[in-house]
Design an enzyme around this catalytic site. Structure first.
Site, short mmCIF file in Angstrom:
data_model
loop_
_atom_site.label_atom_id
_atom_site.label_comp_id
_atom_site.label_asym_id
_atom_site.label_seq_id
_atom_site.Cartn_x
_atom_site.Cartn_y
_atom_site.Cartn_z
NE ARG A 69 -2.37 -1.38 3.46
CZ ARG A 69 -1.88 -0.73 4.43
NH1 ARG A 69 -1.82 0.69 4.47
NH2 ARG A 69 -0.98 -1.00 5.44
CE1 TYR A 197 0.40 -6.14 -2.05
CE2 TYR A 197 -0.56 -3.99 -1.39
CZ TYR A 197 -0.27 -5.32 -1.32
OH TYR A 197 -0.48 -5.83 0.33
CE LYS A 206 -7.07 -3.78 5.30
NZ LYS A 206 -5.77 -4.35 5.26
CG HIS A 226 -7.14 -3.36 10.27
ND1 HIS A 226 -5.79 -2.82 10.03
CD2 HIS A 226 -7.13 -4.20 9.29
CE1 HIS A 226 -5.00 -3.35 9.31
NE2 HIS A 226 -5.86 -4.33 8.71
CB SER A 248 -0.64 -3.75 7.68
OG SER A 248 -1.69 -3.06 7.59
CB CYS A 250 0.88 -6.18 13.91
SG CYS A 250 1.93 -5.06 13.42
CG ASP A 277 -7.35 -7.24 6.91
OD1 ASP A 277 -6.47 -7.18 7.73
OD2 ASP A 277 -7.64 -6.81 5.98
NE ARG A 374 -0.04 -8.85 2.47
CZ ARG A 374 -0.61 -8.33 3.44
NH1 ARG A 374 -1.72 -8.87 3.92
NH2 ARG A 374 -0.09 -7.41 4.28
P1 GTP Z 1 -2.22 -8.00 7.35
O1 GTP Z 1 -2.87 -8.93 6.33
O2 GTP Z 1 -1.16 -6.88 6.54
O3 GTP Z 1 -3.46 -6.92 7.98
O4 GTP Z 1 -1.43 -8.76 8.47
P2 GTP Z 1 -1.72 -9.44 9.70
O5 GTP Z 1 -2.29 -8.57 10.89
O6 GTP Z 1 -3.02 -10.43 9.54
O7 GTP Z 1 -0.64 -10.15 10.21
P3 GTP Z 1 -0.12 -11.61 9.93
O8 GTP Z 1 -0.97 -12.66 10.90
O9 GTP Z 1 -0.24 -11.93 8.53
O10 GTP Z 1 1.30 -11.71 10.54
C1 GTP Z 1 2.48 -10.82 10.10
C2 GTP Z 1 3.72 -11.38 10.48
O11 GTP Z 1 3.94 -11.71 11.87
C3 GTP Z 1 3.97 -12.99 9.98
O12 GTP Z 1 5.33 -13.10 9.52
C4 GTP Z 1 3.82 -13.87 11.19
O13 GTP Z 1 4.56 -14.89 11.13
C5 GTP Z 1 4.18 -12.73 12.21
N1 GTP Z 1 3.54 -13.31 13.80
C6 GTP Z 1 2.27 -13.17 13.73
N2 GTP Z 1 1.91 -13.79 15.10
C7 GTP Z 1 2.88 -13.53 15.57
C8 GTP Z 1 3.19 -13.76 17.02
O14 GTP Z 1 2.46 -14.19 17.88
N3 GTP Z 1 4.59 -13.97 17.48
C9 GTP Z 1 5.72 -13.34 16.54
N4 GTP Z 1 6.76 -13.42 17.12
N5 GTP Z 1 5.31 -13.21 15.25
C10 GTP Z 1 4.01 -13.62 14.84
C1 SPV Z 2 -2.90 -4.55 5.29
O1 SPV Z 2 -1.97 -3.88 4.67
O2 SPV Z 2 -3.28 -4.24 6.35
C2 SPV Z 2 -3.71 -5.73 4.44
C3 SPV Z 2 -3.23 -5.95 3.01
O3 SPV Z 2 -4.43 -6.64 5.07
S1 SPV Z 2 -3.69 -4.73 2.07
O4 SPV Z 2 -4.97 -5.36 1.28
O5 SPV Z 2 -2.72 -4.39 1.04
O6 SPV Z 2 -4.07 -3.69 2.71
MN MN Z 3 -4.98 -5.66 7.07
#
Ligand code: GTP
Ligand code: SPV
Ligand code: MN
Length: 595
Positions: A69, A197, A206, A226, A248, A250, A277, A374
């Site tokens: 983004r 993207y 979003k 979110h 994002s 996290c 999400d 992704r």
């Molecule tokens: P968006 O799709 O961008 O909104 O991201 P999200 O909030 O869904 O994050 P996601 O669950 O994909 O995790 C992002 C990164 O954080 C990945 O590389 C995970 O492996 C890492 N991660 C997730 N949960 C944990 C955790 O509990 N501990 C640690 N150390 N890393 C984590």
């Molecule tokens: C985020 O960035 O929080 C996502 C991926 O979930 S995107 O759809 O690119 O915003």
């Molecule tokens: Mn997201």
């Protein structure tokens, strides 16, 4: 296709602007999708993966300058700057339309314009809303098919007179200097140009389901957040639902699909995924807060996803999935990314498209997959998808959890005193930036409710809306918590194992909701007594556990008072639009910390 005059008039206007060679209505029928997939493979827009190992799966590579983004090129065009607020980019609407119209003029010449009607939410739910996206990208059409309920079903729901969100996307020539992601909340309109993207172009996600929908929610008395939604089933078979907002990349997808540690599984605990999400939240007839997931798929971060960390997400990607910017294993046309396993393919194509020896390349510090690569996977593929995933009413929420990536400061978990304080906890969230957005990674910034990049109006008014919702919910309001899985020790290692073990924290949270467990009152809220977080079977000592739950008043005071990054300075930019309740909570926090 439709008799809806509003659709037809708008379509004619947009056609006159972008001047496509052809117009194709997307019906949602498999035969049409198959044809489009074939065409995309022929032109190289998509690469066919191993259809035995990964049936229905395809690969897409974006331009190198178009991998996340672009927050600095994202605009909220409300009539006045004040309505957009100080943390959104703003252009006056007529000026924005004029500037963009020049860029869109003829942008689809020689191309096909796909008309993609789609529903955010399930068909027929009073909470669902319809959008129509015009796009010159087959990749967008195929992704929208996974992420939304798309095609004739949406036109049917729209009817002859329904209103819809008007989405115009042209990848044009993917020129980063003329890339714009622009929202007109008053017109329910989104214009996106020069990107291909995900978050910039899958306009239902979003752009609509958060930026436009948050503004709709403010007008109509509901909330677009979110947030993931998950259900925790206890050994008696009772399911309680939790919403969690993390910035994002996290950990939302991971928490939404977590697998409980062995000893809890053996007792009969289970986790069910409703969403990973986005949540649309409303007050139900029973006065409680109900959440539904407006999406139909997951647009998940690939790196770090493994059988160990997120088995359910990995399973979800085994069929009918589109991979973007991961690496390809050329030996068997499967995919790979950092953290999938310890065996990078030798015969690899890295995300930018060069053939490399993956073992050597990674040994030298190269990344085979882009950090924000992704997968787009149908939610129905997920082994732990909730039986309530398509419930038109959504699910009732017991707890709301905020969280961020904080190496220091924020403890593993704490509970707010009440909804007003919880709103303050969300409003003052901070987190280290990630690869999900273009720009520096690892810089701490304020990200209120994980909505900094996604709020469609003035953030101060958005906090006001949270407070309003809390007043309506009264004693039926969910309890509000804050977590941090990312605290680090002096050697830069994560102190908490995270992933499945986060279940231990969720159980404390649910116990607090039912008044089953005590807590320690601190300056920032209620913190668990260390012995109340079950660490059975964990390789973690009591001292680390103490440390994870310690509130260091001095560090917290800095977080309040730092002239650049502190809460006080952050709030100041909202001037007298800041709700007085937020100023009150800040004063209370400061006084508590100085006690
Ligand atoms: P968006 O799709 O961008 O909104 O991201 P999200 O909030 O869904 O994050 P996601 O669950 O994909 O995790 C992002 C990164 O954080 C990945 O590389 C995970 O492996 C890492 N991660 C997730 N949960 C944990 C955790 O509990 N501990 C640690 N150390 N890393 C984590
Ligand atoms: C985020 O960035 O929080 C996502 C991926 O979930 S995107 O759809 O690119 O915003
Ligand atoms: Mn997201």
């Amino acid at each position: 296709m439709t008799k809806n005059q509003k659709v037809l008039t708008w379509l004619e206007e947009m056609k006159a602007l972008v001047k496509p060679e052809n117009v194709v209505w997307i019906t949602g029928e498999q035969a049409q999708l198959d044809e489009l997939t074939k065409e995309a493979v022929k032109t190289g827009e998509m690469i066919e993966l191993n259809q035995e190992k990964l049936p229905g799966c395809y690969y897409h590579r974006t331009a190198e300058n178009d991998v996340a983004r672009v927050e600095d090129r994202t605009f909220i065009c409300t009539p006045t700057r004040e309505e957009a607020g100080p943390i959104n980019n703003w252009i006056e609407p007529s000026e924005a339309y004029a500037m963009l119209s020049k860029l869109y003029d003829g942008s689809m010449k020689g191309r096909t314009m796909y008309v993609v009607p789609y529903i955010m939410g399930v068909y027929g739910s009073p909470f669902s809303k319809v959008g129509i996206e015009l796009t010159d990208s087959i990749y967008v059409v195929l992704n929208m098919n996974i992420m939304t309920r798309m095609g004739n079903i949406a036109l049917d729901m729209l009817g002859d007179d329904g209103d819809f969100v008007k989405c115009l996307h042209s990848k044009k020539d993917v020129n980063p200097d003329e890339r714009y992601i622009v929202h007109f909340p008053q017109d329910n309109t989104i214009w996106s140009i020069n990107s291909a993207y995900g978050g910039n172009v899958l306009l239902g996600k979003k752009c609509f389901a958060l930026r436009i929908a948050s503004a709709m929610g403010k007008r109509e008395g509901w909330m677009a957040e979110h947030m993931l939604i998950l259900g925790v089933e206890n050994p008696k078979g009772e399911v309680k639902y939790i919403c969690a907002a993390f910035p994002s990349a996290c950990g939302k997808t991971n928490l939404a699909m977590l697998i409980p540690p062995e000893y809890l599984k053996n007792k009969g605990y289970k986790v069910w995924t409703v969403g990973d999400d986005i949540s649309w939240l409303r007050i139900g007839e029973d006065g409680r807060l109900w959440a539904m997931n407006p999406e139909a798929g997951f647009f998940g971060v690939a790196p770090g996803t493994s059988e160990k960390t997120n088995f359910n997400a990995l399973e979800s990607t085994k069929k009918n999935t589109i991979f973007t910017n991961v690496a390809i294993n050329n030996d068997d046309m499967t995919v790979w990314w950092e953290g999938l396993d310890k065996n990078p393919p030798e015969n690899a194509t890295e995300w930018k498209g060069s053939k490399v020896n993956g073992k050597e390349y990674t040994a030298e510090g190269g990344k085979l997959a882009h950090p924000n690569s992704r997968f787009t996977a149908p939610a129905k593929n997920c082994p732990c998808i909730s039986s309530e995933f398509e419930n038109p009413k959504g699910v009732p929420i017991s707890a709301i959890v905020f969280g961020g990536r904080r190496a220091k400061c924020a403890p593993l978990v704490y509970q707010s005193r009440d909804w007003q304080h919880g709103t303050f906890v969300g409003a003052t969230m901070a987190s280290e930036t990630t690869a999900a957005a273009a720009g520096a990674v690892g810089v701490v910034r304020r990200d209120p409710m994980a909505m900094k990049p996604f709020v469609g109006y003035n953030m101060a008014d958005y906090w006001g809306h949270w407070l309003e919702m809390g007043k309506k919910l009264g004693d039926k309001a969910p309890k509000i918590f804050h977590v941090n899985w990312f605290r680090k020790d002096e050697n830069d290692n994560f102190m908490w194992p995270g992933f499945g073990d986060n279940m231990r924290v969720l159980l404390w949270i649910l116990d607090r909701c039912e008044n089953k467990v005590g807590a320690k009152e601190t300056a920032i809220g209620y913190v668990p007594n260390p012995s109340d977080i079950d660490i059975e079977g964990l390789d973690i000592d009591a001292k680390t556990m103490e440390e994870l739950l310690t509130i260091d008043n001095k560090t917290w005071l800095e977080d309040v008072e730092d002239p650049n990054t502190g809460i006080k300075a952050y709030f100041a930019q909202f001037g007298d639009r800041l709700p007085k309740e937020m100023a009150e909570e800040l004063a209370k926090l400061e006084a508590n910390l100085k006690k």
